[in-house]
Design an enzyme around this catalytic site. Structure first.
Site, PDB file in Angstrom:
ATOM      1  N   TYR A 133     -37.597  13.328 -26.811  1.00 35.99           N
ATOM      2  CA  TYR A 133     -38.357  14.014 -25.767  1.00 35.99           C
ATOM      3  C   TYR A 133     -39.664  14.503 -26.378  1.00 35.99           C
ATOM      4  CZ  TYR A 133     -39.554  17.447 -22.116  1.00 35.99           C
ATOM      5  OH  TYR A 133     -40.184  18.151 -21.123  1.00 35.99           O
ATOM      6  N   ASP A 146     -43.526  14.348 -33.976  1.00 38.39           N
ATOM      7  CA  ASP A 146     -43.442  15.442 -33.013  1.00 38.39           C
ATOM      8  C   ASP A 146     -42.519  16.498 -33.608  1.00 38.39           C
ATOM      9  OD1 ASP A 146     -43.148  17.184 -30.968  1.00 38.39           O
ATOM     10  OD2 ASP A 146     -42.520  15.710 -29.464  1.00 38.39           O
ATOM     11  N   LYS A 198     -43.218  25.741 -29.895  1.00 37.49           N
ATOM     12  CA  LYS A 198     -42.050  26.594 -30.129  1.00 37.49           C
ATOM     13  C   LYS A 198     -42.291  27.655 -31.224  1.00 37.49           C
ATOM     14  CE  LYS A 198     -39.197  23.515 -27.613  1.00 37.49           C
ATOM     15  NZ  LYS A 198     -38.919  22.098 -27.537  1.00 37.49           N
TER      16      LYS A 198
HETATM   17  C1  LIG Z   1     -39.791  21.223 -26.543  1.00 42.98           C
HETATM   18  C2  LIG Z   1     -40.364  19.977 -27.005  1.00 42.98           C
HETATM   19  C3  LIG Z   1     -41.553  19.447 -26.468  1.00 42.98           C
HETATM   20  C4  LIG Z   1     -42.225  20.055 -25.277  1.00 42.98           C
HETATM   21  O1  LIG Z   1     -42.718  21.349 -25.506  1.00 42.98           O
HETATM   22  P1  LIG Z   1     -43.035  22.301 -24.254  1.00 42.98           P
HETATM   23  O2  LIG Z   1     -43.613  23.514 -24.892  1.00 42.98           O
HETATM   24  O3  LIG Z   1     -41.720  22.524 -23.566  1.00 42.98           O
HETATM   25  O4  LIG Z   1     -43.994  21.583 -23.389  1.00 42.98           O
HETATM   26  C5  LIG Z   1     -42.101  18.337 -27.043  1.00 42.98           C
HETATM   27  N1  LIG Z   1     -41.515  17.726 -28.089  1.00 42.98           N
HETATM   28  C6  LIG Z   1     -40.375  18.195 -28.632  1.00 42.98           C
HETATM   29  C7  LIG Z   1     -39.799  17.497 -29.822  1.00 42.98           C
HETATM   30  C8  LIG Z   1     -39.757  19.313 -28.098  1.00 42.98           C
HETATM   31  O5  LIG Z   1     -38.599  19.746 -28.617  1.00 42.98           O
END
Ligand SMILES: *Cc1c(COP(=O)(O)O)cnc(C)c1O
Length: 427
Positions: free
Chosen positions: A144, A239, A267
């Site tokens: 994701y 990511d 995060k």
């Molecule tokens: C949470 C997450 C996102 C998205 O971040 P948001 O702040 O919810 O838009 C993207 N990549 C990874 C790996 C994530 O865990």
């Protein structure tokens, strides 16, 4: 556990908001029942609107690595708020947070702050396309990368939890530029690269997947990915929105020793406020406006409140040389406890303070193996845990997070609750 106030709030919310929630992962659709409304949180504990207490393993989906309402973070946010929440100009915190991230993640030569992980990945994708003058991207099934159009095919997290079809609302041409490979399978990447020679701008990967449940990458696989990208002129993007400052101060790249071209964050670097960032090689990053022609902007980007929360969080991590050792010990204690107690061959994946218990006997190394997990059983397990005051993500396809605020007694209580919940969840 009685939750009349949560039930009342949700009955009202569902009239006013899609599915009653502002993010699908907060719904209890795959586990049944109504979602719980929280009133407050402190350390490892959540307190709901009916006064029930829970040991929290969501940690706001990753950010709360210090525990909730950490006094230094709260003080930093309060002090910043008194001085003004947003100036729409530059402020010192932006420079300080940029330097702090760079200190821990040497591959980040320069960095741009945004407001969410989604924004970070979307911007990194545009940048990679601008840099390479190519259109297509490779991602991995079950990963994701936020809700940007290009990332919503075979996506993890809520998309996987709800079993949603690929991307209604995404134009076919956008969807066609996203190619899905199989996690931990370098052959699947090679095949796509060969078939699309000279067309791939970027490979996006969660270097430890957290959004199909916790699924670590094999370190040789990551290095092979690096080598392919270097050979083909493809921008390798880690990511690390979830893994950044979670698995080590240097993120997954620090742990595995593989260096991406660009890294996305979110995060933890926002300390619980909305922040994302992307950074990496100067040569690429300097294509971003106003240094270069690739446009990306934000009214609230780098706002002083979010910077203060991020700085306080990273500073607290920096101040404790034992920080990740403590998290590892807590993670290991939970793992050992569960392995001993399970009494059956379940799959437990863990890297430091992120973990997932899969109701599957097979090793889980990619999205197809993650999906062999028994979803109905997970739902029973989740509800038994909730009843015992342990708050897990309401989905098999999410990682649990431990914070430094989780005490030994929290962990003992959790292991015994998990042991009971495993027994209760047997068909
Ligand atoms: C949470 C997450 C996102 C998205 O971040 P948001 O702040 O919810 O838009 C993207 N990549 C990874 C790996 C994530 O865990």
């Amino acid at each position: 556990m009685e939750t009349p106030n949560s039930k009342r709030l949700f009955a009202d919310a569902i009239k006013h908001m899609p599915g009653g929630v502002n993010s699908p992962v907060r719904a209890f659709k795959s586990v049944g029942g109504d979602p719980i409304y929280m009133e407050s949180a402190q350390g490892s504990q959540l307190v709901d609107v009916d006064g029930n207490e829970y040991i929290d393993y969501i940690g706001s989906w990753g950010p709360m690595i210090l525990g909730h309402a950490h006094p230094e973070v709260t003080a930093a946010i309060t002090a910043a708020a008194i001085k003004g929440t947003s100036f729409g100009t530059n402020s010192e915190g932006e420079v300080e947070l940029a330097k702090l991230v760079k200190k821990f993640v040497p591959a980040v030569e320069i960095i741009r702050m945004v407001n969410s992980g989604t924004e970070a990945t979307m911007s990194a994708m545009r940048l990679a396309r601008g840099y390479t003058s190519r259109n297509r991207i490779i991602k991995f099934e079950g990963c994701y990368h936020g809700h940007g159009d290009s990332f919503l095919s075979k996506a993890g997290s809520g998309v996987a939890t709800l079993g949603l079809p690929d991307s209604p609302g995404v134009t076919p041409s956008t969807a066609a530029d996203t190619l899905n490979a199989v996690y931990n399978d370098i052959g699947s990447v090679r095949a796509i690269v060969e078939q699309n020679h000279g067309e791939i701008a970027a490979v996006f990967i969660e270097p430890i997947a957290g959004n199909m449940g916790c699924v670590p990458a094999d370190s040789a696989f990551l290095q092979d990915l690096r080598d392919i990208c270097t050979a083909e002129g493809i921008v390798l993007i880690f990511d690390e929105v979830m893994t950044g400052f979670r698995v080590s101060a240097g993120g997954a790249q620090g742990l595995y020793g593989t260096t991406p071209d660009l890294t996305t964050f979110g995060k933890i670097i926002g300390g619980g406020l909305p922040v994302g960032a992307y950074g990496g090689r100067r040569e690429i990053m300097e294509l971003i406006a106003p240094a270069g022609p690739v446009y990306q902007a934000g009214t609230l980007s780098g706002n002083p409140l979010a910077m203060a929360a991020g700085i306080a969080t990273l500073s607290a991590i920096d101040a404790d040389p034992e920080f990740y050792k403590k998290l590892e010990q807590k993670g290991r204690a939970i793992e050992d406890g569960i392995r001993q107690a399970a009494g059956e061959p379940l799959t437990f994946n863990r890297v430091g303070s992120m973990f997932t218990l899969f109701f599957s006997e097979e090793p889980v190394t990619d999205f197809s193996s993650a999906k062999t997990s028994d979803a109905a059983r997970f739902a029973r397990f989740f509800n038994a845990l909730l009843e015992a005051g342990v708050y897990f993500p309401p989905s098999q396809f999410e990682a649990c997070f431990i914070s430094v605020a989780h005490s030994e007694s929290d962990i003992e209580q959790t292991i015994s609750a998990i042991t009971d919940a495993i027994a209760k969840s047997r068909g």
